[in-house]
Design an enzyme around this catalytic site. Structure first.
Site, mmCIF file in Angstrom:
data_model
loop_
_atom_site.group_PDB
_atom_site.id
_atom_site.type_symbol
_atom_site.label_atom_id
_atom_site.label_comp_id
_atom_site.label_asym_id
_atom_site.label_seq_id
_atom_site.Cartn_x
_atom_site.Cartn_y
_atom_site.Cartn_z
ATOM 1 N N TYR A 179 0.801 -1.198 0.040
ATOM 2 C CA TYR A 179 -0.024 0.166 0.061
ATOM 3 C C TYR A 179 0.786 1.111 0.060
ATOM 4 O O TYR A 179 0.543 2.144 -0.908
ATOM 5 C CB TYR A 179 -0.922 -0.013 1.206
ATOM 6 C CG TYR A 179 -1.899 1.053 1.102
ATOM 7 C CD1 TYR A 179 -3.004 0.940 0.567
ATOM 8 C CD2 TYR A 179 -1.842 2.453 1.629
ATOM 9 C CE1 TYR A 179 -4.192 1.868 0.612
ATOM 10 C CE2 TYR A 179 -2.701 3.261 1.730
ATOM 11 C CZ TYR A 179 -3.959 3.015 0.857
ATOM 12 O OH TYR A 179 -4.872 3.965 1.063
ATOM 13 N N PHE A 199 -7.576 18.933 -25.631
ATOM 14 C CA PHE A 199 -7.922 17.318 -25.943
ATOM 15 C C PHE A 199 -9.427 17.458 -25.046
ATOM 16 O O PHE A 199 -9.776 18.344 -24.219
ATOM 17 C CB PHE A 199 -7.231 16.376 -25.430
ATOM 18 C CG PHE A 199 -7.693 14.931 -25.488
ATOM 19 C CD1 PHE A 199 -7.657 14.415 -26.619
ATOM 20 C CD2 PHE A 199 -8.086 14.037 -24.455
ATOM 21 C CE1 PHE A 199 -8.339 13.055 -26.992
ATOM 22 C CE2 PHE A 199 -8.405 12.999 -24.539
ATOM 23 C CZ PHE A 199 -8.644 12.215 -25.709
ATOM 24 N N ASP A 200 -10.446 16.472 -25.709
ATOM 25 C CA ASP A 200 -11.964 16.410 -25.188
ATOM 26 C C ASP A 200 -11.944 16.753 -23.667
ATOM 27 O O ASP A 200 -12.591 17.297 -23.122
ATOM 28 C CB ASP A 200 -12.519 15.320 -25.525
ATOM 29 C CG ASP A 200 -12.121 14.525 -26.796
ATOM 30 O OD1 ASP A 200 -11.180 15.292 -27.506
ATOM 31 O OD2 ASP A 200 -13.042 13.684 -27.251
ATOM 32 N N ASP A 234 0.347 18.715 -21.860
ATOM 33 C CA ASP A 234 -0.380 17.513 -22.103
ATOM 34 C C ASP A 234 0.458 16.763 -22.877
ATOM 35 O O ASP A 234 0.494 16.955 -23.967
ATOM 36 C CB ASP A 234 -1.716 17.925 -22.536
ATOM 37 C CG ASP A 234 -2.656 16.794 -22.424
ATOM 38 O OD1 ASP A 234 -2.336 15.659 -22.134
ATOM 39 O OD2 ASP A 234 -3.816 17.145 -23.009
ATOM 40 N N ALA A 276 0.698 13.113 -23.657
ATOM 41 C CA ALA A 276 0.258 11.790 -24.163
ATOM 42 C C ALA A 276 1.321 11.023 -25.430
ATOM 43 O O ALA A 276 1.585 9.836 -25.078
ATOM 44 C CB ALA A 276 -1.336 11.597 -24.715
ATOM 45 N N LYS A 281 -0.927 6.044 -23.898
ATOM 46 C CA LYS A 281 -0.264 6.191 -25.315
ATOM 47 C C LYS A 281 1.345 5.887 -25.226
ATOM 48 O O LYS A 281 1.608 4.772 -25.365
ATOM 49 C CB LYS A 281 -0.548 7.552 -25.671
ATOM 50 C CG LYS A 281 -2.100 8.285 -25.022
ATOM 51 C CD LYS A 281 -3.113 7.804 -25.707
ATOM 52 C CE LYS A 281 -4.372 8.053 -25.306
ATOM 53 N NZ LYS A 281 -4.619 9.516 -24.912
ATOM 54 N N HIS A 292 -21.920 10.741 -29.850
ATOM 55 C CA HIS A 292 -21.557 9.611 -30.684
ATOM 56 C C HIS A 292 -20.993 8.458 -30.299
ATOM 57 O O HIS A 292 -20.980 7.205 -31.164
ATOM 58 C CB HIS A 292 -20.035 10.230 -31.462
ATOM 59 C CG HIS A 292 -19.140 10.754 -30.433
ATOM 60 N ND1 HIS A 292 -19.214 11.769 -29.740
ATOM 61 C CD2 HIS A 292 -17.873 10.123 -30.058
ATOM 62 C CE1 HIS A 292 -18.200 12.002 -28.924
ATOM 63 N NE2 HIS A 292 -17.343 10.761 -29.039
HETATM 64 C C1 LIG Z 1 -5.857 10.403 -24.115
HETATM 65 C C2 LIG Z 1 -5.643 11.935 -23.823
HETATM 66 C C3 LIG Z 1 -5.783 12.370 -22.649
HETATM 67 C C4 LIG Z 1 -6.564 11.564 -21.531
HETATM 68 O O1 LIG Z 1 -5.888 10.668 -21.295
HETATM 69 P P1 LIG Z 1 -6.509 9.447 -20.586
HETATM 70 O O2 LIG Z 1 -5.583 8.258 -20.319
HETATM 71 O O3 LIG Z 1 -7.430 8.712 -21.960
HETATM 72 O O4 LIG Z 1 -7.501 9.510 -19.623
HETATM 73 C C5 LIG Z 1 -5.300 13.639 -22.599
HETATM 74 N N1 LIG Z 1 -4.585 14.325 -23.328
HETATM 75 C C6 LIG Z 1 -4.641 13.664 -24.536
HETATM 76 C C7 LIG Z 1 -3.709 14.589 -25.604
HETATM 77 C C8 LIG Z 1 -4.685 12.615 -25.038
HETATM 78 O O5 LIG Z 1 -4.378 12.135 -26.025
#
Ligand SMILES: *Cc1c(COP(=O)(O)O)cnc(C)c1O
Length: 463
Positions: free
Chosen positions: A71, A126-127, A216, A218, A259, A449
């Protein structure tokens, strides 16, 4: 030798179940013409996303037993932390179960009691990043360079921040901006990279106005590879050195380990600010877990640590970027309109240009995605008026573009799978005039979607 090959051999395979066109016509009808409703077993090549779909290496799988599930104070955490810090030398590294959890924590810190009136600029949010900020009342602003919005325009760094607009914003709204963000590569903008010069100059502007810069991250390794290939002065630098320079300009980062770490799950928030880090750990304990595991098991952290070493290998990145360029070039040569140059993780087809007889509000991207499934069993995501067309007041408006994204899972498909994808699109392109638009027969109030039901126009509704 000039030929670029997959720099791995295959030790464990997942069989693909072959289906016929007739079976797929029935399956897509049963899924109400929404590819999200298909079972993955009914898909031959799955290009829905590159997130969490990577093939882990033997080295990563071998780490599963090494995972220490204590833990508190697990050695797996310290190995994970060291692997992150080797590339991104931040003071505080906070593990989360995936990227959006890191974004959620960062949002809670910057929003404070209320995010209303605050603004966070990004090249393109990103979304989930946008959703987190907006949910807290923060305005999420996209300031990508103009070149990034033109699918056919060739430019080496279409993900760059528009520095002039950023400076104007900082000048006017400095008091309302808690931080500035850069997304590398620019996922929502087609996986296009950001140059080192642009990162450096964004940081210089942030410094002038006393704002932290967050990345950000990824697809940080794909971005670093594009810098090495395209930006003068970096041809002889190693990928890890380029990555370290990129992060030398940042005050913090959020990361989706699904990613560019070859993991199926995981993520982190990293930062230098001690006060923010303390707040982040408090949120982490409430929502994810104790600071030495956050949202991950020990074995997840081991897989991330091993994956981080593999993702910056140049042979891998060379193959990765080349395998996507390869499909893009072949489609381009056939006349299929694609976003150029190819992004780092996906091929984007301009469905509006390919199917001019289908108006945007009859969802040309969805029509193409359905045709790809029926013709070749390929699943790809519509990114256009079906995804974004519904307005907050319930009306419909065309999205800026109608694209279909073919996201490539990492190390999963071979060149012959790529040739199959090209052949499928060649066949559809030859009879593109016959494709029909769709209408929505049911939709939820938001994020439609994922679950909406559709029906092709000009076909009788089944009884
Ligand atoms: C996928 C992604 C996220 C979110 O990450 P998750 O692991 O899917 O929660 C944030 N920013 C970018 C650019 C991404 O491609």
């Amino acid at each position: 030798m000039k030929t670029i090959i997959e720099p791995f051999r295959i030790k464990s395979v997942e069989p693909i179940r072959m289906t016929t066109v007739e079976e797929r016509e029935q399956l897509i009808r049963a899924a109400d013409y929404n590819v999200f409703s298909l079972k993955s077993e009914d898909v031959i090549i799955d290009l829905l996303t590159d997130s969490g779909t990577s093939a882990m290496s033997a080295g990563q799988w071998s780490m599963l037993m090494r995972g220490d599930e204590s833990y508190a104070g697990s050695p797996s955490f310290y190995r994970f932390e060291e692997a992150v810090r080797e590339l991104m030398p931040f003071k505080h590294i906070i593990p989360t179960h995936q990227g959006r959890a890191a974004e959620h924590i960062l949002t809670a810190i910057v929003a404070g009691d209320s995010g209303h009136g605050k603004i966070i600029p990004n090249n393109t949010h990103f979304d989930t990043t946008r959703a987190n900020f907006e949910n807290a009342g923060i305005t999420a602003l996209d300031l990508v360079v103009e070149e990034g919005l033109d699918p056919a325009f060739e430019h080496p760094f279409k993900g760059n921040m528009d520095l002039q607009r950023l400076e104007q914003l900082l000048e006017k709204e400095a008091d309302n901006i808690p931080l500035v963000e850069l997304t590398i590569t620019n996922n929502a903008g087609g996986g296009q990279p950001v140059s080192m010069e642009n990162i450096r100059e964004t940081k210089a502007l942030c410094e002038r106005y006393g704002k932290p810069l967050y990345i950000d991250s990824a697809r940080f390794a794909e971005n670093a590879y594009f810098i090495k290939r395209r930006e003068p002065g970096y041809q002889d630098s190693s990928i890890p050195d380029i990555v370290r320079e990129m992060y030398s300009y940042a005050d913090g980062m959020t990361m989706s380990g699904k990613k560019d770490t070859f993991a199926n799950m995981g993520g982190w928030l990293a930062l230098n600010d001690d006060t923010w880090a303390e707040q982040a750990r408090t949120h982490l304990i409430m929502t994810e877990g104790f600071p030495t595991y956050g949202g991950m098991s020990g074995r997840d952290m081991e897989c991330l640590a091993a994956g981080l070493k593999e993702i910056v290998e140049e042979d891998y990145l060379h193959y990765r970027i080349r395998s996507i360029e390869y499909i893009n070039e072949k489609l381009d040569a056939l006349g299929v309109p694609v976003v150029k140059p190819a992004g780092g993780h996906a091929v984007f087809i301009d469905a509006r240009a390919m199917l001019p007889h289908i108006p945007p509000l009859q969802y040309p991207g969805q029509a193409l995605s359905v045709a790809m499934y029926v013709t070749g069993g390929i699943r790809a995501a519509e990114i256009g008026s079906f995804m974004f067309g519904r307005q907050p007041d319930g009306s419909e408006a065309p999205a800026g573009m109608d694209l279909v994204r073919l996201a490539m899972p990492r190390r999963v498909y071979t060149q012959s799978h790529g040739d199959y994808i090209v052949e499928c699109l060649e066949e559809i392109y030859g009879r593109r005039d016959e494709l029909k638009g769709l209408e929505i027969t049911w939709e939820p109030p938001s994020l439609r979607h994922f679950t909406a039901r559709l029906h092709p126009l000009g076909c009788a509704l089944a009884a």
